[in-house]
Scaffold this motif. Structure first.
Motif, PDB file in Angstrom:
ATOM      1  N   GLY A 185      39.922  30.126  36.682  1.00 24.89           N
ATOM      2  CA  GLY A 185      38.897  31.095  36.545  1.00 24.89           C
ATOM      3  C   GLY A 185      39.300  32.267  35.727  1.00 24.89           C
ATOM      4  O   GLY A 185      40.227  32.566  35.470  1.00 24.89           O
ATOM      5  N   LYS A 186      38.202  33.373  35.924  1.00 20.06           N
ATOM      6  CA  LYS A 186      38.384  34.466  35.386  1.00 20.06           C
ATOM      7  C   LYS A 186      37.499  35.630  36.194  1.00 20.06           C
ATOM      8  O   LYS A 186      36.607  35.220  36.562  1.00 20.06           O
ATOM      9  CB  LYS A 186      37.691  34.610  33.887  1.00 20.06           C
ATOM     10  N   ILE A 187      37.972  36.898  36.111  1.00 21.95           N
ATOM     11  CA  ILE A 187      37.637  37.770  36.921  1.00 21.95           C
ATOM     12  C   ILE A 187      37.169  38.900  35.958  1.00 21.95           C
ATOM     13  O   ILE A 187      38.143  39.153  35.214  1.00 21.95           O
ATOM     14  CB  ILE A 187      38.505  38.324  37.982  1.00 21.95           C
ATOM     15  N   LEU A 188      35.975  39.522  36.118  1.00 22.91           N
ATOM     16  CA  LEU A 188      35.571  40.630  35.299  1.00 22.91           C
ATOM     17  C   LEU A 188      34.891  41.770  36.285  1.00 22.91           C
ATOM     18  O   LEU A 188      34.874  41.578  37.346  1.00 22.91           O
ATOM     19  CB  LEU A 188      34.425  40.209  34.284  1.00 22.91           C
ATOM     20  N   ASP A 189      34.795  43.027  35.653  1.00 21.71           N
ATOM     21  CA  ASP A 189      34.245  43.948  36.344  1.00 21.71           C
ATOM     22  C   ASP A 189      32.656  43.935  36.094  1.00 21.71           C
ATOM     23  O   ASP A 189      32.144  43.212  35.492  1.00 21.71           O
ATOM     24  CB  ASP A 189      34.862  45.218  35.992  1.00 21.71           C
ATOM     25  N   GLU A 190      32.022  45.003  36.503  1.00 19.67           N
ATOM     26  CA  GLU A 190      30.577  45.082  36.698  1.00 19.67           C
ATOM     27  C   GLU A 190      30.071  45.201  35.066  1.00 19.67           C
ATOM     28  O   GLU A 190      28.888  44.644  34.719  1.00 19.67           O
ATOM     29  CB  GLU A 190      30.014  46.252  37.148  1.00 19.67           C
ATOM     30  N   LYS A 191      31.040  45.556  34.144  1.00 19.05           N
ATOM     31  CA  LYS A 191      30.453  45.790  32.804  1.00 19.05           C
ATOM     32  C   LYS A 191      31.016  44.759  32.086  1.00 19.05           C
ATOM     33  O   LYS A 191      30.786  44.599  30.673  1.00 19.05           O
ATOM     34  CB  LYS A 191      31.136  47.049  32.268  1.00 19.05           C
ATOM     35  N   GLY A 192      31.440  43.575  32.578  1.00 19.39           N
ATOM     36  CA  GLY A 192      32.060  42.313  31.948  1.00 19.39           C
ATOM     37  C   GLY A 192      33.310  42.435  31.156  1.00 19.39           C
ATOM     38  O   GLY A 192      33.775  41.680  30.519  1.00 19.39           O
ATOM     39  N   GLN A 193      34.096  43.466  31.821  1.00 15.07           N
ATOM     40  CA  GLN A 193      35.435  43.649  31.181  1.00 15.07           C
ATOM     41  C   GLN A 193      36.462  43.019  32.128  1.00 15.07           C
ATOM     42  O   GLN A 193      36.021  42.965  33.244  1.00 15.07           O
ATOM     43  CB  GLN A 193      35.667  45.181  31.119  1.00 15.07           C
ATOM     44  N   PHE A 221      43.757  34.190  46.254  1.00 21.30           N
ATOM     45  CA  PHE A 221      44.484  33.293  47.264  1.00 21.30           C
ATOM     46  C   PHE A 221      43.196  32.673  48.051  1.00 21.30           C
ATOM     47  O   PHE A 221      42.272  33.136  48.246  1.00 21.30           O
ATOM     48  CB  PHE A 221      45.329  34.076  48.170  1.00 21.30           C
ATOM     49  N   ILE A 222      43.647  31.484  48.764  1.00 20.22           N
ATOM     50  CA  ILE A 222      43.019  30.899  49.725  1.00 20.22           C
ATOM     51  C   ILE A 222      43.423  31.328  51.162  1.00 20.22           C
ATOM     52  O   ILE A 222      44.396  31.594  51.490  1.00 20.22           O
ATOM     53  CB  ILE A 222      43.148  29.397  49.655  1.00 20.22           C
ATOM     54  N   LYS A 223      42.205  31.840  51.663  1.00 15.74           N
ATOM     55  CA  LYS A 223      42.246  32.350  53.096  1.00 15.74           C
ATOM     56  C   LYS A 223      43.080  31.697  54.027  1.00 15.74           C
ATOM     57  O   LYS A 223      42.827  30.372  54.418  1.00 15.74           O
ATOM     58  CB  LYS A 223      40.872  32.523  53.402  1.00 15.74           C
ATOM     59  N   GLY A 224      43.946  32.201  54.627  1.00 13.95           N
ATOM     60  CA  GLY A 224      44.872  31.731  55.827  1.00 13.95           C
ATOM     61  C   GLY A 224      46.080  30.834  55.168  1.00 13.95           C
ATOM     62  O   GLY A 224      46.492  30.095  55.860  1.00 13.95           O
ATOM     63  N   SER A 225      46.499  30.983  53.881  1.00 11.87           N
ATOM     64  CA  SER A 225      47.345  30.225  53.281  1.00 11.87           C
ATOM     65  C   SER A 225      48.227  31.162  52.555  1.00 11.87           C
ATOM     66  O   SER A 225      47.919  32.421  52.308  1.00 11.87           O
ATOM     67  CB  SER A 225      46.927  28.854  52.414  1.00 11.87           C
ATOM     68  N   PHE A 226      49.260  30.578  51.876  1.00 15.00           N
ATOM     69  CA  PHE A 226      49.994  31.373  50.902  1.00 15.00           C
ATOM     70  C   PHE A 226      49.917  31.065  49.374  1.00 15.00           C
ATOM     71  O   PHE A 226      50.619  31.496  48.540  1.00 15.00           O
ATOM     72  CB  PHE A 226      51.634  30.976  51.228  1.00 15.00           C
ATOM     73  N   ASP A 227      48.633  30.233  49.330  1.00 14.79           N
ATOM     74  CA  ASP A 227      48.587  29.515  47.990  1.00 14.79           C
ATOM     75  C   ASP A 227      47.553  30.667  47.307  1.00 14.79           C
ATOM     76  O   ASP A 227      46.678  31.053  47.738  1.00 14.79           O
ATOM     77  CB  ASP A 227      47.707  28.213  48.175  1.00 14.79           C
ATOM     78  N   GLY A 228      48.325  31.002  46.048  1.00 14.14           N
ATOM     79  CA  GLY A 228      47.312  32.054  45.241  1.00 14.14           C
ATOM     80  C   GLY A 228      48.174  32.627  44.094  1.00 14.14           C
ATOM     81  O   GLY A 228      49.458  32.054  43.788  1.00 14.14           O
ATOM     82  N   THR A 229      47.609  33.599  43.566  1.00 18.70           N
ATOM     83  CA  THR A 229      48.406  34.194  42.253  1.00 18.70           C
ATOM     84  C   THR A 229      47.615  35.582  41.879  1.00 18.70           C
ATOM     85  O   THR A 229      46.712  35.988  42.829  1.00 18.70           O
ATOM     86  CB  THR A 229      48.161  33.217  40.917  1.00 18.70           C
ATOM     87  N   SER A 230      47.505  36.016  40.902  1.00 17.15           N
ATOM     88  CA  SER A 230      47.248  37.346  40.337  1.00 17.15           C
ATOM     89  C   SER A 230      46.481  37.125  39.031  1.00 17.15           C
ATOM     90  O   SER A 230      47.216  36.539  38.067  1.00 17.15           O
ATOM     91  CB  SER A 230      48.178  38.512  40.499  1.00 17.15           C
ATOM     92  N   SER A 231      45.382  37.953  38.726  1.00 16.68           N
ATOM     93  CA  SER A 231      44.734  37.619  37.492  1.00 16.68           C
ATOM     94  C   SER A 231      45.579  38.224  36.241  1.00 16.68           C
ATOM     95  O   SER A 231      46.393  39.323  36.494  1.00 16.68           O
ATOM     96  CB  SER A 231      43.448  38.172  37.389  1.00 16.68           C
ATOM     97  N   SER A 232      45.673  37.693  35.210  1.00  9.88           N
ATOM     98  CA  SER A 232      46.391  38.070  34.064  1.00  9.88           C
ATOM     99  C   SER A 232      45.686  39.323  33.061  1.00  9.88           C
ATOM    100  O   SER A 232      44.453  39.596  33.384  1.00  9.88           O
ATOM    101  CB  SER A 232      46.768  37.039  33.006  1.00  9.88           C
ATOM    102  N   ILE A 233      46.308  39.634  32.182  1.00  8.57           N
ATOM    103  CA  ILE A 233      45.701  40.725  31.432  1.00  8.57           C
ATOM    104  C   ILE A 233      44.474  40.335  30.692  1.00  8.57           C
ATOM    105  O   ILE A 233      43.519  41.437  30.867  1.00  8.57           O
ATOM    106  CB  ILE A 233      46.480  41.127  30.077  1.00  8.57           C
ATOM    107  N   ASP A 234      43.930  39.276  30.623  1.00  7.25           N
ATOM    108  CA  ASP A 234      42.518  38.988  30.157  1.00  7.25           C
ATOM    109  C   ASP A 234      41.622  38.615  31.383  1.00  7.25           C
ATOM    110  O   ASP A 234      40.597  37.955  31.215  1.00  7.25           O
ATOM    111  CB  ASP A 234      42.717  37.784  29.198  1.00  7.25           C
ATOM    112  N   GLY A 235      42.243  38.789  32.588  1.00  4.07           N
ATOM    113  CA  GLY A 235      41.267  38.307  33.669  1.00  4.07           C
ATOM    114  C   GLY A 235      41.355  37.076  34.167  1.00  4.07           C
ATOM    115  O   GLY A 235      40.707  36.772  35.314  1.00  4.07           O
ATOM    116  N   SER A 236      42.122  36.145  33.455  1.00  3.44           N
ATOM    117  CA  SER A 236      42.348  34.734  34.062  1.00  3.44           C
ATOM    118  C   SER A 236      43.135  34.406  35.091  1.00  3.44           C
ATOM    119  O   SER A 236      44.209  35.278  35.159  1.00  3.44           O
ATOM    120  CB  SER A 236      42.411  33.851  32.808  1.00  3.44           C
ATOM    121  N   TYR A 237      43.096  33.640  35.909  1.00  2.00           N
ATOM    122  CA  TYR A 237      44.033  32.875  36.712  1.00  2.00           C
ATOM    123  C   TYR A 237      44.026  31.724  36.888  1.00  2.00           C
ATOM    124  O   TYR A 237      43.299  30.885  36.395  1.00  2.00           O
ATOM    125  CB  TYR A 237      43.453  33.515  38.009  1.00  2.00           C
ATOM    126  N   GLU A 238      45.358  31.064  37.400  1.00  2.00           N
ATOM    127  CA  GLU A 238      45.606  29.632  37.528  1.00  2.00           C
ATOM    128  C   GLU A 238      46.518  29.509  38.618  1.00  2.00           C
ATOM    129  O   GLU A 238      47.452  29.967  38.710  1.00  2.00           O
ATOM    130  CB  GLU A 238      45.939  29.241  36.214  1.00  2.00           C
TER     131      GLU A 238
END
Length: 719
Positions: free
Chosen positions: A26-34, A42-59
């Motif tokens: 997926g992709k994460i943006l701010d209120e202005k679409g940046q 991350f998934i709540k209650g687990s260690f599965d997750g990551t951080s979004s990259s420079i373009d806001g995408s994650y995987e």
């Protein structure tokens, strides 16, 4: 055979584990679409997750199955959660827009018409310590605020005049409660001071217009003084001054504290040494006793109680223009003020406040053969509630009631007149943050006066927008009402409210060590009180006056450029005209100079344990009516006003402060107007006497000693 079965089973379970992995993107943006990089996903209650990259995408991949909660968490933004069903091998999450979390530290604040002196607010103009160390203030709160934009110095009065308005147009509050007769009673041409010690207060909010709907009955300004919370230690403070002395003692623990003080002032010995321009038969003299207590209640509550009583007076001979005769004036004053208030945070983000205050002032005045007694009381009840519906939306609701009796008596004639007003007010104010850079405040205040039989509504609105990281633009507008002064209402109880409309545009730039503030304003006046005759004997009082005030203010403070040096510069231009009192046509009031300038400089010399200071004030003079010129009003103006004051504060020991100050060190003969004889002399001239200063200079020396187990404690700890 068993080994083969084991390998087959191991391969089967390994294959099953791989095939059950779910890829989440997926992709994460701010209120202005940046794009927002660095968001924790991350998934709540687990260690599965990551951080979004420079373009806001994650995987990332997860082996969890069924319904799960996906969490998006980032500093200064609201945490969001999303329900997922991890049954397929790949899930593409729709774009997520994180909403920025708005706090007091990152949000824009409304600065139009507002100046704060506090250690807590980020939009501070002055701190409490700045007030008491301003050289020209001589320890008086109003003296310090006269160095701020929008104010005018009227040297023979001492009260606060704001943007073309009379001193009566400034409402003064302590912890949100109205103070009646906040200035000491005085005779004509003898400047007054505020009654309250600046050491009482932890912060001050000073509005030059467009102020909150919480405050009313002030056409020009609201000055809100906030008393200190719990004291931090037990200590005693001894003050010895050239004009008197006093002692205060504080007892404190983690839950409560109480401070009691007593002071005595007598200018007699000082005036024996320094010749005065007025003939005092008895120099100004006063005493006061004061108590302030604070107590924590529950987890979030704080109860404050304060009481003060004082008495004073003076006797003097006042000259008359064109005559060798003099008028004898004898003034005696008694004053009492008390208040209690309680505030607490409740559940569901509610903050409540309740309080009451009581002011009583009694003057006994002898003017030649005339003896007058005046008594004024003000009882104020108030309750407010503030609700934070979210970090973006909050509302304030309040109700207050005033009981206001006033009486005036001619003692020898045994004649009296009086009124007793009951005033009720409802107010509400709503703040909405569109984002951290844009805030809207709307307010509404409704009032009713029993004596004037009048109901009114005042709408108010403010808007502020952040410009870059350090600047902001604010605008404010509103309607304001104020009942006439007591001495006019007692003569004509049918007088209605005076009215004023404010429009203010403000720019504020603030970064570490620097503050710049520019503000332009326009306000109108309507239904001002007018009368025939003189101010001492007014007749035919009516609400027939009108006027306007417009101008611009500049303020610059620099605490960084020069080492150990702090200075601020103020310039205000005011164009004000009004028809009021005995002036039937619009004139420039005597209390509203057009050009006002002040400079305050403080420099600390560490090796000498000293702070030296200087303040310079200037305005272009005061208007007055000269009957020798023509028949028009306010047809003349005095020479410009100028005052250079210096001070020196020395700390020989941490618990000992020696403070020396001198006002008007250059000895300029400032004149604030003239009093003319009612008739001409043999040459057909109206003779006059100047309304000037009591003395060319005023010298002050104070020694302040603190007694405490903590040897580093001193008078500055409470500021």
């Amino acid at each position: 055979m068993n080994g083969q079965l084991y390998l087959t089973a191991l391969f089967f379970f390994f294959h099953l584990g791989v095939s059950s992995q779910t890829l989440i993107t997926g992709k994460i943006l701010d209120e202005k679409g940046q794009a927002l990089p660095g968001v924790n996903v991350f998934i709540k209650g687990s260690f599965d997750g990551t951080s979004s990259s420079i373009d806001g995408s994650y995987e990332f991949e997860t082996s969890l199955q069924g319904k799960q909660t996906l969490v998006f968490k980032f500093l200064s933004f609201k945490t969001q959660e999303l329900e997922l069903n991890c049954e397929q091998s790949e899930i593409t999450v729709p774009d997520i827009q994180l909403v920025e979390l708005i706090t007091e530290m990152n949000a824009v604040t409304i600065s139009a018409g507002a100046m704060q002196a506090s250690d807590e607010s980020k939009s501070v103009i002055l701190k409490p310590l700045d007030i008491v160390t301003t050289p020209s203030a001589m320890g008086d709160i109003m003296g310090a605020f006269q160095t701020l934009p929008g104010t005018s110095t009227v040297g023979n009065d001492g009260r606060l005049f704001v943007r073309g308005g009379d001193a009566s147009e400034v409402g003064i509050y302590i912890d949100g409660m109205k103070v009646g007769n906040a200035y000491g009673s005085t005779a004509g041409n003898v400047p007054t001071r505020t009654r309250f010690n600046p050491n009482l207060f932890k912060g001050t909010f000073f509005s030059t217009g467009g102020y909150s709907a919480e405050y009313g009955q002030a056409l020009s300004s609201a000055l809100a003084l906030n008393t200190k919370d719990l004291s931090i230690r037990n200590q005693g403070d001894l003050s010895l001054m050239t004009v008197g002395g006093g002692y205060s003692h504080t007892l404190a623990n983690e839950r409560q504290s109480i401070t009691a003080s007593a002071n005595y002032f007598n200018l007699g010995p000082y005036q024996e040494l320094i010749k005065q321009n007025l003939d005092f038969e008895k120099a100004p003299e006063s005493w006061d006793v004061e108590m302030a207590a604070q107590k924590k209640t529950g987890k979030n509550g704080l109860l404050k109680v304060m009481a003060r009583t004082e008495a004073g007076g003076m006797k003097l001979w006042q000259p008359l223009p064109g005559s060798e005769n003099r008028v004898f004036i004898d003034l005696k004053n008694n004053y009492t003020y008390a208040q209690a208030n309680w505030r607490s945070a409740l559940k569901n983000d509610w903050m409540i406040f309740t309080g009451f205050s009581y002011s009583k002032n009694k003057d006994r005045i002898t003017y030649d053969s005339l003896k007058v007694e005046r008594e004024s009381e003000l009882l104020h009840f108030k309750a407010t509630g503030i609700k934070d519906f979210s970090d973006r939306f909050s509302a304030k609701f309040g109700v207050e009631h005033f009981v206001h009796p006033f009486s005036e008596k001619l003692v020898k004639e045994n004649q009296s007149r009086a009124f007793n007003d009951h005033e009720t007010y409802l107010f509400t104010e709503w703040d909405y943050y569109f984002n951290k850079n844009l805030v809207l405040r709307t307010g509404l205040r409704a009032g009713n006066s029993e004596v004037s039989d009048e109901t009114w509504i005042d709408p108010r609105i403010s808007l502020a927008y952040q410009l870059g990281e350090k600047g902001q633009l604010s605008v404010a507008a509103g309607k304001f009402h104020q009942l006439p002064e007591e001495n006019y209402r007692v003569l004509n109880q049918n007088l209605k409210n005076t009215e004023s409309n404010h429009l203010i545009l403000n720019y504020l730039y603030s970064k570490e060590g620097y503050t710049f503030r520019a503000e332009t304003f326009y306000k109108t006046y309507d239904q001002l009180v007018t009368f025939q005759g003189t101010a001492q004997n007014p007749e035919s009082l009516a609400n027939m006056g009108a006027g306007y005030a417009k101008g611009i203010d500049f303020f610059f403070r620099d605490r960084k450029t020069f080492k150990e040096t702090d200075y601020w510069v103020t310039y205000s231009f005011v164009d004000s005209k009004r028809s009021f009192h005995q002036y039937q046509t619009q004139v420039q009031p005597s209390f509203a100079p057009r050009h006002n300038f002040s400079l305050v400089v403080k420099h600390f010399i560490s090796p000498l344990k000293s702070q030296i200071g200087a303040s310079f004030a200037y305005n272009d003079g005061y208007t007055y009516t000269d009957p020798n010129v023509d028949n028009s009003k306010m047809n003349s103006k005095t020479k410009y006003f100028q005052n250079l004051s210096i001070s020196w504060s020395y700390l020989p020991k941490p618990n000992l402060i020696i403070h020396l100050a001198c006002s008007n060190v250059l000895g300029r003969d400032n004149v604030f107007g003239y009093t003319f004889s009612p008739s001409t002399n043999d040459q057909g001239v109206f003779e006059s006497i100047p309304n000037g200063q009591l003395a060319p200079r005023f010298l002050f020396l104070g020694v302040f000693l603190t007694l405490s187990k903590d040897k580093t404690a001193n008078n500055l700890n409470n500021l």
